[in-house]
Design a protein around this motif. Structure first.
Motif, short mmCIF file in Angstrom:
data_model
loop_
_atom_site.label_atom_id
_atom_site.label_comp_id
_atom_site.label_asym_id
_atom_site.label_seq_id
_atom_site.Cartn_x
_atom_site.Cartn_y
_atom_site.Cartn_z
N TYR A 207 -6.40 -2.02 7.36
CA TYR A 207 -5.33 -2.07 6.36
C TYR A 207 -5.84 -2.66 5.06
CZ TYR A 207 -0.71 -3.00 4.35
OH TYR A 207 0.39 -3.03 3.52
N GLN B 8 1.68 3.03 7.51
CA GLN B 8 0.99 1.78 7.79
C GLN B 8 1.85 0.55 7.52
OE1 GLN B 8 -2.63 1.90 9.03
NE2 GLN B 8 -1.31 3.59 9.60
N GLN B 9 2.80 0.68 6.59
CA GLN B 9 3.72 -0.43 6.34
C GLN B 9 4.57 -0.72 7.56
OE1 GLN B 9 4.47 -2.58 3.70
NE2 GLN B 9 2.52 -1.95 2.82
N SER C 166 -8.36 0.55 0.14
CA SER C 166 -6.90 0.55 0.26
C SER C 166 -6.23 -0.40 -0.73
CB SER C 166 -6.49 0.15 1.69
OG SER C 166 -6.96 1.08 2.63
N LYS C 167 -7.00 -1.20 -1.41
CA LYS C 167 -6.42 -2.19 -2.33
C LYS C 167 -5.72 -1.47 -3.49
CE LYS C 167 -9.06 -4.57 -5.12
NZ LYS C 167 -8.43 -4.30 -6.43
N PRO C 168 -4.43 -1.77 -3.71
CA PRO C 168 -3.71 -1.13 -4.81
C PRO C 168 -4.30 -1.51 -6.16
CG PRO C 168 -2.19 -2.18 -3.28
CD PRO C 168 -3.57 -2.65 -2.92
N TRP D 16 -5.76 -10.00 -2.59
CA TRP D 16 -5.92 -9.14 -1.42
C TRP D 16 -6.46 -9.94 -0.24
CZ3 TRP D 16 -3.62 -4.96 -0.33
CH2 TRP D 16 -4.15 -3.93 0.46
N VAL E 219 0.87 -1.16 0.00
CA VAL E 219 0.00 0.00 0.00
C VAL E 219 0.91 1.22 0.00
CG1 VAL E 219 -1.69 1.33 1.30
CG2 VAL E 219 -1.87 -1.15 1.19
#
Length: 198
Positions: A157, A115-116, A162-164, A172, A21
């Motif tokens: 998350y 967030q990572q 938020s999914k790329p 996902w 993300v």
């Protein structure tokens, strides 16, 4: 101002193909206002942990130098993150838990905007407690607390928005399930005998 770098993935993280993300592109004000000497040490650590050519032994030495030179740094949380990163890469599960413990006690998600970084600390600590045959009571508690925080963190998350782009719904979902499994396995851990604290 200095841009806060994208946090590199831990070299020895559990084997999870986790879609990335994109972190926020806002400057880290704490880094932007570092004294020149500290900023140089910070940049050196980033170079040491570059995933294309990591030098974990040097990274640990540079982190120790940073800690001695700037013990009250405003970037202490970031420094602890890189310690966890390095210890994880060195397969030092005990040090991962010892270092992560204060962050976990304070709530990892409250200490980082990236967030990572939150995800990587919680996954590393949740996995680490499963690797120690005889964790101390302190390490065991930290690992289980990390696992509980990980389960609380994952729904946000992995929120649909938020999914790329380019990552399938199936991938996902699989990534989330794998991480939830790591957390649940940590919570199910019942050591035969806890080691005495040093």
């Amino acid at each position: 101002p200095v841009q806060h770098p994208v946090a590199p993935p831990p070299p020895a993280a559990p084997k999870v193909e986790l879609p990335k993300v994109e972190p926020a592109k806002t400057p880290d004000k704490k880094v932007a206002f570092m004294p020149p000497g500290e900023l140089e040490l910070y940049r050196q650590v980033l170079q040491d942990v570059d995933p294309t050519a990591p030098n974990l032994v040097k990274a640990l030495n540079d982190l120790n130098t940073w800690t001695r030179g700037f013990p009250s740094s405003t970037s202490q949380n970031d420094r602890l993150y890189y310690y966890i990163h390095v210890y994880n890469g060195m397969a030092r599960a005990d040090k991962v838990l010892d270092t992560a413990a204060p962050l976990i006690a304070a709530g990892v998600a409250a200490g980082f905007r990236d967030q990572q970084q939150v995800l990587q600390i919680l996954v590393a600590a949740s996995a680490a407690v499963q690797k120690l045959p005889h964790p101390t009571a302190h390490q065991f508690a930290a690992g289980q607390a990390a696992a509980r925080q990980l389960l609380e963190f994952l729904p946000g998350y992995f929120a649909p928005f938020s999914k790329p782009v380019g990552v399938s719904e199936a991938a996902w979902s699989i990534a989330r399930n794998q991480l939830e499994t790591i957390a649940r396995q940590a919570l199910s851990r019942r050591p035969v005998k806890l080691a005495a604290a040093n």
